[in-house]
Motif scaffolding. Structure first.
Motif, PDB file in Angstrom:
ATOM      1  N   GLY A 185      10.347  19.935  10.436  1.00 18.14           N
ATOM      2  CA  GLY A 185      10.460  19.689  11.862  1.00 18.14           C
ATOM      3  C   GLY A 185       9.432  18.736  12.428  1.00 18.14           C
ATOM      4  O   GLY A 185       9.162  17.660  11.877  1.00 18.14           O
ATOM      5  N   SER A 186       8.825  19.142  13.552  1.00 14.24           N
ATOM      6  CA  SER A 186       7.901  18.265  14.258  1.00 14.24           C
ATOM      7  C   SER A 186       6.654  17.964  13.437  1.00 14.24           C
ATOM      8  O   SER A 186       6.053  16.898  13.592  1.00 14.24           O
ATOM      9  CB  SER A 186       7.507  18.893  15.598  1.00 14.24           C
ATOM     10  OG  SER A 186       6.881  20.153  15.403  1.00 14.24           O
ATOM     11  N   THR A 187       6.268  18.871  12.541  1.00 10.32           N
ATOM     12  CA  THR A 187       5.101  18.603  11.703  1.00 10.32           C
ATOM     13  C   THR A 187       5.398  17.487  10.710  1.00 10.32           C
ATOM     14  O   THR A 187       4.569  16.587  10.502  1.00 10.32           O
ATOM     15  CB  THR A 187       4.676  19.876  10.951  1.00 10.32           C
ATOM     16  OG1 THR A 187       4.512  20.939  11.883  1.00 10.32           O
ATOM     17  CG2 THR A 187       3.365  19.640  10.221  1.00 10.32           C
ATOM     18  N   MET A 188       6.572  17.509  10.109  1.00 13.77           N
ATOM     19  CA  MET A 188       6.966  16.405   9.234  1.00 13.77           C
ATOM     20  C   MET A 188       7.062  15.120  10.030  1.00 13.77           C
ATOM     21  O   MET A 188       6.676  14.043   9.554  1.00 13.77           O
ATOM     22  CB  MET A 188       8.314  16.720   8.581  1.00 13.77           C
ATOM     23  CG  MET A 188       8.724  15.738   7.479  1.00 13.77           C
ATOM     24  SD  MET A 188       7.719  15.905   5.987  1.00 13.77           S
ATOM     25  CE  MET A 188       6.807  14.383   5.977  1.00 13.77           C
ATOM     26  N   GLY A 189       7.531  15.216  11.262  1.00 11.06           N
ATOM     27  CA  GLY A 189       7.579  14.044  12.126  1.00 11.06           C
ATOM     28  C   GLY A 189       6.195  13.487  12.407  1.00 11.06           C
ATOM     29  O   GLY A 189       6.010  12.267  12.480  1.00 11.06           O
ATOM     30  N   ALA A 190       5.200  14.367  12.555  1.00  6.66           N
ATOM     31  CA  ALA A 190       3.835  13.904  12.789  1.00  6.66           C
ATOM     32  C   ALA A 190       3.262  13.208  11.561  1.00  6.66           C
ATOM     33  O   ALA A 190       2.569  12.189  11.666  1.00  6.66           O
ATOM     34  CB  ALA A 190       2.947  15.077  13.199  1.00  6.66           C
ATOM     35  N   TYR A 191       3.563  13.759  10.378  1.00  6.12           N
ATOM     36  CA  TYR A 191       3.146  13.068   9.160  1.00  6.12           C
ATOM     37  C   TYR A 191       3.798  11.687   9.069  1.00  6.12           C
ATOM     38  O   TYR A 191       3.156  10.701   8.691  1.00  6.12           O
ATOM     39  CB  TYR A 191       3.516  13.889   7.924  1.00  6.12           C
ATOM     40  CG  TYR A 191       2.623  15.073   7.656  1.00  6.12           C
ATOM     41  CD1 TYR A 191       1.240  14.962   7.722  1.00  6.12           C
ATOM     42  CD2 TYR A 191       3.166  16.312   7.313  1.00  6.12           C
ATOM     43  CE1 TYR A 191       0.425  16.050   7.458  1.00  6.12           C
ATOM     44  CE2 TYR A 191       2.368  17.404   7.046  1.00  6.12           C
ATOM     45  CZ  TYR A 191       0.993  17.270   7.128  1.00  6.12           C
ATOM     46  OH  TYR A 191       0.188  18.341   6.861  1.00  6.12           O
ATOM     47  N   ALA A 192       5.064  11.619   9.408  1.00  6.90           N
ATOM     48  CA  ALA A 192       5.769  10.337   9.377  1.00  6.90           C
ATOM     49  C   ALA A 192       5.122   9.348  10.336  1.00  6.90           C
ATOM     50  O   ALA A 192       4.945   8.164  10.004  1.00  6.90           O
ATOM     51  CB  ALA A 192       7.241  10.538   9.734  1.00  6.90           C
ATOM     52  N   ALA A 193       4.745   9.813  11.527  1.00  6.34           N
ATOM     53  CA  ALA A 193       4.103   8.929  12.489  1.00  6.34           C
ATOM     54  C   ALA A 193       2.747   8.441  11.998  1.00  6.34           C
ATOM     55  O   ALA A 193       2.321   7.322  12.301  1.00  6.34           O
ATOM     56  CB  ALA A 193       3.948   9.654  13.832  1.00  6.34           C
ATOM     57  N   VAL A 237       0.841  -1.194   0.000  1.00  9.21           N
ATOM     58  CA  VAL A 237       0.000   0.000   0.000  1.00  9.21           C
ATOM     59  C   VAL A 237       0.875   1.241   0.000  1.00  9.21           C
ATOM     60  O   VAL A 237       1.691   1.442   0.913  1.00  9.21           O
ATOM     61  CB  VAL A 237      -0.958   0.013   1.197  1.00  9.21           C
ATOM     62  CG1 VAL A 237      -1.693   1.355   1.277  1.00  9.21           C
ATOM     63  CG2 VAL A 237      -1.971  -1.124   1.082  1.00  9.21           C
ATOM     64  N   LEU A 238       0.716   2.052  -1.022  1.00 13.44           N
ATOM     65  CA  LEU A 238       1.383   3.340  -1.128  1.00 13.44           C
ATOM     66  C   LEU A 238       0.340   4.418  -0.861  1.00 13.44           C
ATOM     67  O   LEU A 238      -0.587   4.617  -1.658  1.00 13.44           O
ATOM     68  CB  LEU A 238       1.980   3.509  -2.528  1.00 13.44           C
ATOM     69  CG  LEU A 238       2.451   4.910  -2.915  1.00 13.44           C
ATOM     70  CD1 LEU A 238       3.491   5.440  -1.949  1.00 13.44           C
ATOM     71  CD2 LEU A 238       2.974   4.915  -4.344  1.00 13.44           C
ATOM     72  N   MET A 239       0.462   5.102   0.273  1.00 16.83           N
ATOM     73  CA  MET A 239      -0.476   6.165   0.595  1.00 16.83           C
ATOM     74  C   MET A 239      -0.109   7.419  -0.190  1.00 16.83           C
ATOM     75  O   MET A 239       0.978   7.981  -0.020  1.00 16.83           O
ATOM     76  CB  MET A 239      -0.440   6.463   2.093  1.00 16.83           C
ATOM     77  CG  MET A 239      -1.456   7.512   2.523  1.00 16.83           C
ATOM     78  SD  MET A 239      -3.171   6.992   2.281  1.00 16.83           S
ATOM     79  CE  MET A 239      -3.292   5.703   3.524  1.00 16.83           C
ATOM     80  N   ASP A 240      -1.015   7.845  -1.049  1.00 19.00           N
ATOM     81  CA  ASP A 240      -0.769   9.029  -1.862  1.00 19.00           C
ATOM     82  C   ASP A 240      -1.265  10.244  -1.090  1.00 19.00           C
ATOM     83  O   ASP A 240      -2.420  10.654  -1.200  1.00 19.00           O
ATOM     84  CB  ASP A 240      -1.481   8.904  -3.203  1.00 19.00           C
ATOM     85  CG  ASP A 240      -0.970   9.909  -4.219  1.00 19.00           C
ATOM     86  OD1 ASP A 240      -0.123  10.741  -3.851  1.00 19.00           O
ATOM     87  OD2 ASP A 240      -1.421   9.857  -5.375  1.00 19.00           O
ATOM     88  N   ALA A 241      -0.374  10.808  -0.272  1.00 19.60           N
ATOM     89  CA  ALA A 241      -0.728  11.938   0.578  1.00 19.60           C
ATOM     90  C   ALA A 241       0.065  13.194   0.232  1.00 19.60           C
ATOM     91  O   ALA A 241      -0.339  14.294   0.592  1.00 19.60           O
ATOM     92  CB  ALA A 241      -0.494  11.584   2.043  1.00 19.60           C
ATOM     93  N   LYS A 242       1.206  13.029  -0.427  1.00 22.03           N
ATOM     94  CA  LYS A 242       2.050  14.148  -0.875  1.00 22.03           C
ATOM     95  C   LYS A 242       2.325  15.136   0.256  1.00 22.03           C
ATOM     96  O   LYS A 242       2.211  16.347   0.092  1.00 22.03           O
ATOM     97  CB  LYS A 242       1.433  14.846  -2.083  1.00 22.03           C
ATOM     98  CG  LYS A 242       1.284  13.937  -3.305  1.00 22.03           C
ATOM     99  CD  LYS A 242       0.752  14.699  -4.495  1.00 22.03           C
ATOM    100  CE  LYS A 242       0.642  13.814  -5.718  1.00 22.03           C
ATOM    101  NZ  LYS A 242      -0.428  12.798  -5.604  1.00 22.03           N
TER     102      LYS A 242
END
Length: 298
Positions: free
Chosen positions: A116-124, A106-111
């Motif tokens: 910082g912490s916001t990118m970390g939240a997306y990663a989580a 599954v490849l989530m197409d979220a772009k």
């Protein structure tokens, strides 16, 4: 095409095979094809469904049932689920889990792209095995600087997941950014691809950091080097006008690492499950033929 589970164990721990290795195995076994799950309103209507959560759920469940045990990659477009709020996200969570259980990557197409912490939240959200939206890979935008992706790159590596980074997209507007000249004189897309190649250095059989490169762009040999030792997601097959036969001219020597992405070209055959499967099988076989891989066993 027989129903198989080539992707191997779910990467719930860092000891699972890296995404690049699992993707290579899935492409070789099932065919190098990604099918998008894009439940936009007009497609729901074409299926005879209402443009509501019930229609979304019926569309998504049918697509997963038809394709998850036979295509290498399923790519849900998050926006079409997000538009229904929490109920749409619940449909997406279930689809991700069921598709992975059936053997599709599954490849989530979220772009996603931030710092910082916001990118970390997306990663989580997408790359943490504890998340209900945990996926095998996610699409990312690097145009806040490639270094801004570091939290996602690290999270993906730790969980055995992958990322696909926008490089040269098929929309005409993308050129004003992606083909602009970076400070060192390289086209910006080339700079991003060089970063990806560095991330993938030494990986075998395939790195886990992929690039998104449109299949409708024509010969790119004078613009960028696509030999990044990683997968190349190629949107534009089908309704956008590109065909599998176009892939060698666009991707050159890197064509063996291309994962063509088709959405409407397959989904328009729904809601009949047999028709969806037949369409996906046909695209997969056409891609195999175009890149020299022959035809999949039935």
């Amino acid at each position: 095409m027989s129903a198989r589970n080539p992707a191997g164990p779910t990467p719930s721990t860092p000891s699972a095979a890296p995404f690049g290795a699992r993707l290579r195995r899935a492409m070789d076994d099932r065919g190098p094809l990604c099918v998008g799950i894009d439940p936009h309103g007009s497609l729901l209507t074409d299926w005879g469904l209402d443009d509501d959560v019930a229609g979304l759920e019926r569309f998504t469940r049918t697509t997963v049932e038809a394709l998850a045990d036979r295509v290498a990659v399923l790519k849900p477009q998050s926006a079409f689920f997000e538009r229904f709020g929490s109920r749409g996200i619940a449909v997406l969570e279930k689809a991700v889990a069921e598709a992975r259980e059936a053997g599709a990557l599954v490849l989530m197409d979220a772009k996603r792209g931030d710092i910082g912490s916001t990118m970390g939240a997306y990663a989580a959200t997408y790359l943490d095995p504890a998340s209900p939206l945990f996926s095998d890979a996610v699409t990312l935008s690097p145009y806040l600087g490639f270094g801004s992706l570091r939290p996602a790159l690290d999270a993906a590596s730790a969980a055995g997941c992958g990322v696909f980074v926008l490089a040269l997209t098929s929309n005409p507007e993308g050129a004003e950014v992606q083909r602009a000249t970076a400070a060192d004189g390289r086209p910006l897309a080339r700079l991003m691809l060089d970063h990806m190649a560095a991330e993938n250095a030494g990986a075998r059989p395939l790195g886990s950091v992929g690039a998104v490169v449109g299949a409708t762009l024509g010969d790119l040999g004078d613009v960028v080097d696509l030999a990044i030792n990683g997968p190349l997601l190629a949107p534009g097959i089908g309704a956008q006008g590109a065909t599998p036969a176009d892939l060698p001219a666009v991707f050159g020597a890197a064509v063996g690492n291309v994962v063509p992405s088709v959405s409407r070209g397959v989904l328009r055959h729904g809601p009949d499950i047999r028709a969806l499967r037949k369409a996906a099988d046909r695209f997969a076989d056409e891609v195999r033929t175009a890149v020299g891989g022959g035809t999949a066993d039935r």
